[in-house]
Design a protein around this motif. Structure first.
Motif, PDB file in Angstrom:
ATOM      1  N   UNK A  17       8.398   4.268   3.985  1.00 49.89           N
ATOM      2  CA  UNK A  17       8.477   2.871   3.549  1.00 49.89           C
ATOM      3  C   UNK A  17       9.565   2.118   4.304  1.00 49.89           C
ATOM      4  N   UNK A  18      10.710   2.746   4.514  1.00 48.45           N
ATOM      5  CA  UNK A  18      11.792   2.078   5.243  1.00 48.45           C
ATOM      6  C   UNK A  18      11.407   1.854   6.701  1.00 48.45           C
ATOM      7  N   UNK A  19      10.663   2.767   7.274  1.00 43.79           N
ATOM      8  CA  UNK A  19      10.244   2.632   8.675  1.00 43.79           C
ATOM      9  C   UNK A  19       9.341   1.420   8.863  1.00 43.79           C
ATOM     10  N   UNK A  20       8.597   1.079   7.821  1.00 45.80           N
ATOM     11  CA  UNK A  20       7.695  -0.072   7.907  1.00 45.80           C
ATOM     12  C   UNK A  20       8.318  -1.351   7.355  1.00 45.80           C
ATOM     13  N   UNK A  21       9.622  -1.351   7.104  1.00 48.80           N
ATOM     14  CA  UNK A  21      10.320  -2.578   6.749  1.00 48.80           C
ATOM     15  C   UNK A  21      10.400  -2.912   5.280  1.00 48.80           C
ATOM     16  N   UNK A  22      10.077  -1.967   4.411  1.00 50.95           N
ATOM     17  CA  UNK A  22      10.204  -2.226   2.973  1.00 50.95           C
ATOM     18  C   UNK A  22      11.678  -2.373   2.606  1.00 50.95           C
ATOM     19  N   UNK A  50      15.520  -1.937  -2.142  1.00 54.19           N
ATOM     20  CA  UNK A  50      15.360  -2.034  -3.594  1.00 54.19           C
ATOM     21  C   UNK A  50      13.949  -1.623  -4.013  1.00 54.19           C
ATOM     22  N   UNK A  51      12.940  -2.085  -3.275  1.00 56.71           N
ATOM     23  CA  UNK A  51      11.558  -1.709  -3.589  1.00 56.71           C
ATOM     24  C   UNK A  51      11.357  -0.217  -3.364  1.00 56.71           C
ATOM     25  N   UNK A  52      11.871   0.264  -2.238  1.00 62.43           N
ATOM     26  CA  UNK A  52      11.702   1.669  -1.866  1.00 62.43           C
ATOM     27  C   UNK A  52      12.267   2.593  -2.933  1.00 62.43           C
ATOM     28  N   UNK A  74       0.806  -1.220   0.000  1.00 58.42           N
ATOM     29  CA  UNK A  74       0.000   0.000   0.000  1.00 58.42           C
ATOM     30  C   UNK A  74       0.836   1.267   0.000  1.00 58.42           C
ATOM     31  N   UNK A  75       1.939   1.270   0.767  1.00 60.60           N
ATOM     32  CA  UNK A  75       2.792   2.458   0.805  1.00 60.60           C
ATOM     33  C   UNK A  75       3.461   2.695  -0.552  1.00 60.60           C
ATOM     34  N   UNK A 131       8.203 -10.627   2.116  1.00 60.81           N
ATOM     35  CA  UNK A 131       9.113 -10.047   3.105  1.00 60.81           C
ATOM     36  C   UNK A 131       9.628  -8.685   2.690  1.00 60.81           C
ATOM     37  N   UNK A 132       9.678  -8.423   1.393  1.00 61.59           N
ATOM     38  CA  UNK A 132      10.181  -7.135   0.918  1.00 61.59           C
ATOM     39  C   UNK A 132       9.163  -6.010   1.102  1.00 61.59           C
ATOM     40  N   UNK A 133       7.882  -6.393   1.214  1.00 62.64           N
ATOM     41  CA  UNK A 133       6.820  -5.402   1.420  1.00 62.64           C
ATOM     42  C   UNK A 133       5.871  -5.890   2.512  1.00 62.64           C
TER      43      UNK A 133
END
Length: 433
Positions: A132-137, A140-142, A98-99, A204-206
Motif C-alpha cells: 500500500x505504501x509503495x502505491x502512495x497510500x 494513516x489509511x495503511x 482496492x489494496x 489523494x490518500x488512496x
C-alpha cells in the motif's frame, strides 16, 4: 461482612492489580483464592484450588487450543498470507482503495485460519503495508486498515477467543463458531464500506492503482488454494458434523504442516520453532484460564452475579438498556485490558445477568467478542496498534491513531446491528444445530 462486600472488594483490587501491571493470570488466581477463603474458609478455598487444575487437565475440549494455535503459527510462518493477499487483490484490483479492500479480505481469510488478532495484524503488516505504501497510500489509511482488519481474526471461526468463552460460559463451540460467521462477514463488508467512503472523501490518500491483467488475476486466485482447502476442511467439517472442534483442529494443524512440507516451506527447524512457540503460548494462556476459573468460583460464592441480576431486574430496565450498559463497560475496559482478560474477568458476572433478562449465551458471546475487538484498536493499550508500530517503526503513532478512527464506525455499526437484529448471530446455529 457480607459475601457481596468481599466480591466487590475483590473486583476493585483486581482492577488495581491489573493497572499495576501484575500478570492477569496471577492476579485472577490470587484474588480468587483469597476471596474464596474470606467467604467460605481457607480449607474450602484450598480444596477448590486443588480441584480446579485436576478438572482443568481432564477437559478434552481444551486440547483444541494448542492445535488451533499451531495451525495459525505455521500458516503465519509460510507464504500462505502473501498468497491470500494476492488473491484478494485480484478480486478488488482496479477499484479505488482496492489494496485496502484486499487487506480486509486477506485479514478475514487469514483470521479464519489463524484465530488470533495479533498474529493477523502482525502478518498483514509485513505483507500488505509495504504494498500500500509503495502505491502512495497515506500512512494513516495503511495502518488503520491493517489494525482494524486484524481484529477480524478473533471473530471469524475458528477463533481461539470463542473457544475460551465457550469454556468459561460452558457453551457449545460449534454453535459459537456458527454464530460468529455471519457477524464476521458483516464486519468485513462494513470495513469495505468505510474504505469506499474514505476513497470518495479523500482521493489523494488512496490513489487509484492500475487494474491487474486478467492472466495475473487468475494466477493470483489459483494461489488461494492452500488457505481455501484448510478453511473448507476445518470449518466445513465442523459445520457439517464430520469433525468435532478438537478433531477439526487436529486435522487442520496436520493439513497445514503437510501443505507446508509439500510446498517446501516447512523445514524441521521451522516446525521445531512452531511447536516451541505453541507450547509457550498454550502454557501462558492456560495459566490465565486457571486463574479465571478460581476467580469465577469466588464470584459465585460472593453472590455478586445473583445480587446484581436481582437489582437490575428490580429496576425494570429494558433488556436493551442493560446490554448497552454492558457494552459501555466493555468499551471502557477495552482501553486498559486485552480481549481475553476482559472476557475472563467479566463473563462470570455479566453472562448470568444477560441470560436472566432473556439473551442467549451464544448471542452474548458473539457480541462480547465484537466489543472486545474494539479494545484491540483503542489507546492506550490497543495491542494491534503497537504491533504495527513495532513492525513499521517509521509510521508515527499519531498517524496510526488517526487512521483507526473511521474504522471504529464499522465496529460500532456491527454492535448496533447485532443488538437490533440478534438473528444475525442466531440464524446459522439454529439452522445447523
Amino acid at each position: 461482612m457480607t459475601p457481596q462486600f468481599y466480591g466487590v472488594s475483590g473486583i476493585f483490587i483486581l482492577i488495581v492489580l491489573v493497572f499495576l501491571r501484575v500478570p492477569i493470570g496471577a492476579a485472577l488466581l490470587l484474588i480468587g483464592v483469597i476471596g474464596y477463603a474470606a467467604v467460605d474458609g481457607a480449607r474450602t478455598a484450598l480444596l477448590t484450588l486443588g480441584e480446579i487444575p485436576f478438572n482443568f487437565a481432564q477437559a478434552y475440549s481444551l486440547s483444541v487450543v494448542p492445535l488451533f494455535l499451531l495451525m495459525g503459527i505455521i500458516a503465519a510462518k509460510t507464504t500462505m498470507a502473501g498468497d491470500l493477499f494476492r488473491a484478494a487483490n485480484a478480486i478488488f484490483s482496479g477499484l479505488r482503495g482496492g489494496l485496502a479492500m484486499a487487506t480486509v479480505g486477506a485479514c478475514a481469510g487469514f483470521g479464519a485460519i489463524c484465530g488470533s488478532s495479533l498474529a493477523t495484524a502482525s502478518t498483514m503488516t509485513q505483507v500488505a503495508v509495504p504494498e500500500m505504501r509503495r502505491h502512495g497510500y497515506a500512512d494513516s489509511i495503511t495502518s488503520g486498515v491493517v489494525a482494524s482488519g486484524g481484529t477480524l481474526g478473533i471473530l471469524i471461526p475458528p477463533s481461539i477467543i470463542l473457544v475460551i468463552y465457550a469454556i468459561i460460559a460452558q457453551e457449545s463451540v460449534p454453535k459459537l463458531f456458527a454464530a460468529a460467521l455471519l457477524p464476521g462477514l458483516m464486519m468485513a463488508v462494513l470495513h469495505i464500506v468505510v474504505i469506499l467512503f474514505l476513497g470518495w472523501r479523500s482521493k489523494d490518500d488512496m490513489p487509484l492503482v492500475e487494474a491487474m491483467p486478467m492472466a495475473e488475476r487468475v494466477k493470483a486466485l489459483l494461489g488461494f488454494w492452500k488457505m481455501g482447502l484448510i478453511f473448507s476442511v476445518v470449518v466445513g467439517g465442523i459445520y457439517t458434523g464430520w469433525f468435532s472442534p478438537t478433531e477439526a483442529a487436529a486435522v487442520g494443524a496436520l493439513l497445514t504442516i503437510v501443505i507446508g512440507i509439500a510446498s517446501r516451506e516447512v523445514t524441521f527447524g521451522l516446525l521445531k520453532d512452531s511447536f516451541g512457540e505453541t507450547l509457550t503460548s498454550t502454557g501462558s494462556l492456560f495459566f490465565i484460564i486457571l486463574g479465571a476459573f478460581m476467580f469465577a468460583a469466588f464470584m459465585v460464592q460472593s453472590r455478586i452475579p445473583a445480587t446484581l441480576g436481582d437489582w437490575i431486574i428490580a429496576q425494570n430496565l429494558p433488556p436493551v438498556a442493560v446490554i448497552l450498559f454492558f457494552v459501555l463497560v466493555y468499551l471502557v475496559l477495552g482501553c486498559f485490558l486485552d480481549a481475553i482478560s476482559m472476557i475472563l474477568i467479566t463473563v462470570p458476572v455479566f453472562l448470568p445477568i444477560a441470560e436472566t433478562i432473556g439473551y442467549s449465551g451464544i448471542w452474548f458471546g458473539v457480541l462480547l467478542v465484537i466489543v472486545a475487538e474494539i479494545g484491540l484498536i483503542t489507546p492506550p493499550v490497543g495491542m494491534n496498534l503497537f504491533v504495527i508500530r513495532a513492525q513499521a517503526p517509521d509510521i508515527t503513532l499519531p498517524a496510526i491513531y488517526k487512521g483507526i478512527l473511521p474504522f471504529l464506525m464499522a465496529h460500532l455499526a456491527s454492535i448496533s446491528l447485532l443488538i437490533l437484529f440478534p438473528v444475525i448471530a442466531l440464524w446459522l446455529p439454529g439452522l445447523l444445530y
